[in-house]
Design a protein around this motif. Structure first.
Motif, PDB file in Angstrom:
ATOM      1  N   ARG A  91       7.092 -13.298  -2.892  1.00  0.00           N
ATOM      2  CA  ARG A  91       8.162 -12.304  -2.904  1.00  0.00           C
ATOM      3  C   ARG A  91       8.790 -12.269  -1.513  1.00  0.00           C
ATOM      4  NH1 ARG A  91       3.298  -9.527  -3.014  1.00  0.00           N
ATOM      5  NH2 ARG A  91       2.885  -8.202  -1.194  1.00  0.00           N
ATOM      6  N   ALA A 140      11.189  -1.950   0.665  1.00  0.00           N
ATOM      7  CA  ALA A 140       9.819  -1.939   1.186  1.00  0.00           C
ATOM      8  C   ALA A 140       9.812  -1.830   2.704  1.00  0.00           C
ATOM      9  CB  ALA A 140       9.085  -3.200   0.738  1.00  0.00           C
ATOM     10  N   ARG A 141      10.739  -2.532   3.370  1.00  0.00           N
ATOM     11  CA  ARG A 141      10.811  -2.459   4.835  1.00  0.00           C
ATOM     12  C   ARG A 141      11.243  -1.070   5.291  1.00  0.00           C
ATOM     13  NH1 ARG A 141      11.422  -6.010   9.177  1.00  0.00           N
ATOM     14  NH2 ARG A 141      11.541  -4.735  11.075  1.00  0.00           N
ATOM     15  N   ALA A 167      10.707   1.706   3.680  1.00  0.00           N
ATOM     16  CA  ALA A 167       9.576   2.606   3.450  1.00  0.00           C
ATOM     17  C   ALA A 167       8.517   2.425   4.523  1.00  0.00           C
ATOM     18  CB  ALA A 167       8.987   2.347   2.066  1.00  0.00           C
ATOM     19  N   ALA A 168       8.270   1.164   4.911  1.00  0.00           N
ATOM     20  CA  ALA A 168       7.275   0.900   5.955  1.00  0.00           C
ATOM     21  C   ALA A 168       7.699   1.497   7.292  1.00  0.00           C
ATOM     22  CB  ALA A 168       7.063  -0.600   6.098  1.00  0.00           C
ATOM     23  N   ASP A 201       1.729  -2.628  -6.459  1.00  0.00           N
ATOM     24  CA  ASP A 201       0.683  -3.582  -6.081  1.00  0.00           C
ATOM     25  C   ASP A 201      -0.498  -3.501  -7.053  1.00  0.00           C
ATOM     26  OD1 ASP A 201       2.086  -4.509  -3.941  1.00  0.00           O
ATOM     27  OD2 ASP A 201       1.045  -3.293  -2.441  1.00  0.00           O
ATOM     28  N   GLN A 230      10.465 -11.093   2.000  1.00  0.00           N
ATOM     29  CA  GLN A 230      10.230 -10.006   2.955  1.00  0.00           C
ATOM     30  C   GLN A 230      11.339 -10.029   3.997  1.00  0.00           C
ATOM     31  OE1 GLN A 230       6.232 -10.143   4.621  1.00  0.00           O
ATOM     32  NE2 GLN A 230       5.512 -11.287   2.840  1.00  0.00           N
ATOM     33  N   THR A 243      14.170  -5.152  -3.411  1.00  0.00           N
ATOM     34  CA  THR A 243      12.798  -4.666  -3.259  1.00  0.00           C
ATOM     35  C   THR A 243      12.283  -4.906  -1.849  1.00  0.00           C
ATOM     36  OG1 THR A 243      12.367  -5.121  -5.598  1.00  0.00           O
ATOM     37  CG2 THR A 243      10.457  -4.859  -4.177  1.00  0.00           C
ATOM     38  N   ALA A 244      12.635  -6.062  -1.253  1.00  0.00           N
ATOM     39  CA  ALA A 244      12.207  -6.368   0.114  1.00  0.00           C
ATOM     40  C   ALA A 244      12.817  -5.395   1.110  1.00  0.00           C
ATOM     41  CB  ALA A 244      12.601  -7.800   0.464  1.00  0.00           C
ATOM     42  N   ALA A 258       0.760  -0.546  -1.974  1.00  0.00           N
ATOM     43  CA  ALA A 258       1.966   0.233  -2.191  1.00  0.00           C
ATOM     44  C   ALA A 258       2.253   0.286  -3.684  1.00  0.00           C
ATOM     45  CB  ALA A 258       3.138  -0.403  -1.440  1.00  0.00           C
TER      46      ALA A 258
END
Length: 728
Positions: free
Chosen positions: A434, A471-472, A474-475, A289, A436, A467-468, A286
């Motif tokens: 990091r 990211a979730r 977006a996933a 990364d 999650q 950020t966590a 992502a």
């Protein structure tokens, strides 16, 4: 007077014995101050004054049987540990005084085109021809075999003489020359010719094996593509990959290899890291990364910002590190080298005693006992013994590097096999490093509603918890609503307006100050806190909409990696500066002992404590705040990611951050030490057997050289098995 530094490329070196002969010869040249020879790097660096006769120096090296060519111009030697270069000279390497590597790819020739191969084939053909001539014209006697022997012996004898004149009188070539000439005088020219031919076969095989170990690691450099597509303005330009600079943004098309280390800057996709890391399945990447040079973009166009130049990318540093590591001798190898220094002269004395004492004292037949003495000279050649350790270590270092297991020399490799306790850092070592999202609680509406509003509030934030959440979202492919009047409240959380309603996301304490949490809500949040999770509560229009729990989760292979260590008899413990509650939660999940709330000096003290109890300790950490503990342990292992710290701080580095690779390192060490033990047993065992049979008169020159050459071949083949690392 300023010292000059001249670099040379050396061809034909196969082991530390070759390097020692060259160093000894060059040091005796007038004006030479320092000499360092790198077998792995095919190179030599000489510090000398302006009056040194470099042509004579090169002639000495060539006289020993090695190829030598200048690899760079002479320039002032540095006063520090740096590498001085003229402004016009490219940076070919790095190093300290007397330790410079030329990392240009060496010229590789097929083995049958090498000087050793040509000499071996000529000697072998001459021996076969002598056999035929002796059958056709038996009246010629031993002369055909003497002529055949001289074809191989003259170059070997010349090398022996040069080595003796250069300070190495008891060389392998000298023993061979004495034995072959003695055979002629005893009327055993046929055996002398066979001895020389078999010796040359052994030398060739040793060279082929050494080349195979070098090629194994050098093959990594071929993974990097020659060109790259760099984004300039609105277009894309193809440029040589070696010209990429840090900060350039490159386009990597699906199916192409990534030409440089970097980070994803937009979109994402799967990357096949198998060529570099050994991962069996593509890894999803992502934005943000890291990616490694030489890996393959699997399925989508990637935009990558370059983070390292061609000379400093992951693969280049791996190759440099392994070449340097191969020059660092293990304790076993240092012992063997010291032993062989006394061993070879002792063999000469024993052979002389066998040849002389029996005829002089007991009236034995001179020709019989001189023949036995010559055979003992051949049996005593230390080829197999000398190569037994470095061949195994070179193969292991190369095999490990191809899996991202970087070991800084034979001493580290040997120490790893004795480890009985592995002490791990938590953050970034046992865990991903990091946070999650682990749980989403919906008190009103759905979990999707909670995640959507929370992610909308956090848009644009770089805080790890934000950020966590992003990211979730977006996933889960959640479309985020527009936020107005967004603001951060220091120490409490973030607020904004979504769809006309005021929304707040912050700690449970900050949320509780605005609204009352029900007993059930408070209980569920406390349960998450007890698991070491950070909980953010979402308020909307004065009501508790839900909560999001986050935690730095264990690496996917952490549990299995620790289990492998325990199965190998290695005790594991977590040493962390994190709070006890969080650390205990992770420790319980992984089944590992936990010692929490530690400062760097506390970790170091605990390492000393375990050592006092008799443990051999490996400290595994990130190489930064764990530096004192890494230094205190028998072996410090840095968890990688390809960073300079991971490659330079500790004695070893797990380049790709897998916990299971720590167990793989220890297993590799144990296999290597077992292999070295086998090699030494083969080398000395065969010599002992043939020594007894020679003295008893059962075997002669042919079996003697077969004992040496055969042992060298067996030892080399056995060591090369280490190149094939076992499957996980």
């Amino acid at each position: 007077m300023d010292q000059l530094k001249t670099r040379y490329r050396i061809d034909g070196m196969d082991c530390g014995g070759c390097a020692a002969k060259i160093e000894t010869a060059v040091r005796r040249c007038d004006g030479v101050a320092q000499v360092a020879v790198s077998v792995a790097g095919h190179s030599m660096v000489v510090e000398h004054d302006a009056k040194t006769d470099l042509a004579s120096l090169m002639k000495r090296v060539k006289g020993l049987g090695y190829g030598i060519t200048p690899a760079g111009s002479s320039d002032p030697a540095p006063d520090n540990d740096g590498d001085a270069r003229s402004a016009s000279e490219p940076d070919k390497g790095h190093g300290a005084p007397g330790h410079v590597h030329d990392h240009a790819e060496p010229t590789q020739r097929p083995w049958w085109k090498t000087t050793k191969a040509r000499l071996m084939l000529a000697s072998g053909a001459a021996f076969v021809a002598a056999l035929l001539v002796s059958q056709i014209a038996p009246g010629l006697g031993q002369w055909p075999f003497t002529a055949a022997m001289l074809i191989g012996l003259i170059p070997v004898g010349r090398r022996a003489l040069m080595a003796a004149l250069s300070g190495t009188p008891f060389s392998i070539e000298m023993l061979m020359t004495i034995a072959a000439i003695g055979a002629v005088f005893l009327g055993a020219s046929e055996e002398g010719a066979a001895v020389v031919a078999l010796f040359l076969v052994g030398e060739l095989l040793e060279g082929v094996a050494a080349g195979k170990a070098r090629a194994s690691i050098q093959a990594l450099t071929k993974l990097i593509p020659k060109t790259a597509f760099i984004e300039k303005g609105d277009g894309v330009v193809e440029v040589p990959a070696e010209t990429l600079a840090v900060g350039d943004v490159i386009l990597v098309r699906p199916g192409d290899r990534i030409p440089a280390d970097g980070v994803i800057v937009s979109s994402g996709g799967s990357v096949d890291e198998a060529p570099v890391t050994g991962e069996s399945t593509p890894v999803h990447k992502a934005p943000g990364d890291p990616v490694f040079a030489g890996t393959v973009n699997a399925d989508a166009a990637l935009h990558v910002r370059v983070t390292a130049t061609a000379a400093d990318n992951t693969i280049a540093r791996v190759v440099k590190l392994v070449e340097e590591a191969q020059e660092s001798k293990a304790p076993t190898q240092r012992f063997i080298d010291r032993f062989s220094t006394f061993y070879t002269p002792a063999v000469v004395l024993v052979a002389a005693a066998v040849a002389i004492v029996q005829p002089l004292v007991f009236g034995g037949e001179w020709q019989v006992w001189i023949y036995k003495g010559l055979a003992i000279l051949l049996i005593g050649c230390p080829c197999a013994l000398v190569i037994s350790t470095p061949a195994a270590i070179a193969a292991s270092l190369s095999a490990g590097a191809r899996r991202g297991l970087l070991l800084k020399g034979g001493a580290v490799l040997e120490s790893l096999g004795r480890i009985t306790l592995a002490a791990f850092d938590k953050t970034g070592t046992l865990t991903e490093g990091r946070p999650q999202v682990t749980d989403i609680l919906a008190f009103i509406g759905s979990e999707t509603d909670v995640l959507r509003d929370a992610a909308a509030l956090e848009t644009g934030s770089s805080h790890p918890l934000a950020t966590a959440i992003l990211a979730r979202a977006a996933a889960d492919q959640i479309t985020l609503p527009k936020v107005t009047d967004a603001a951060a409240i220091a120490g409490k959380g973030v607020t904004g307006t979504i769809d006309g309603a005021e929304v707040f996301l912050g700690s449970a304490g900050a949320a509780g100050a605005q609204v009352s949490l029900s007993p059930e809500q408070a209980s569920r949040i406390r349960a998450l806190n007890s698991q070491g999770k950070s909980v953010s509560v979402l308020l909307r229009g004065g009501a508790v909409l839900g909560a999001i729990a986050m935690r730095d989760e264990p690496r996917p292979d952490a549990l299995s990696g620790l289990a492998k260590l325990k199965a190998m008899g290695v005790r594991t413990v977590m040493l962390t500066g994190d709070n006890a509650q969080t650390a205990q939660a992770i420790g319980q999940t992984l089944g590992i002992e936990v010692r929490a709330g530690l400062l760097p000096q506390d970790k170091q003290a605990i390492i000393r404590e375990y050592q006092a109890q008799g443990f051999k300790v490996a400290k595994v950490g990130d190489g930064i705040n764990d530096a004192p503990a890494l230094a205190a342990a028998e072996v410090g292992i840095a968890m990688g990611g390809g960073t300079d710290v991971a490659l330079e701080t500790a004695g070893a580095a797990v380049l790709h951050g897998r916990v299971a690779d720590v167990a793989a390192m220890i297993a590799l060490s144990r296999r290597t030490m077992g292999n070295i033990g086998q090699n030494i047993t083969i080398a000395l065992g065969l010599k002992a057997v043939f020594l007894v049979t020679t003295v008893m008169g059962i075997t002669g020159l042919w079996p003697a050289i077969l004992a040496d050459t055969g042992a060298t071949v067996l030892v080399t083949m056995n060591a090369m098995r280490l190149l094939q690392a076992p499957k996980d």
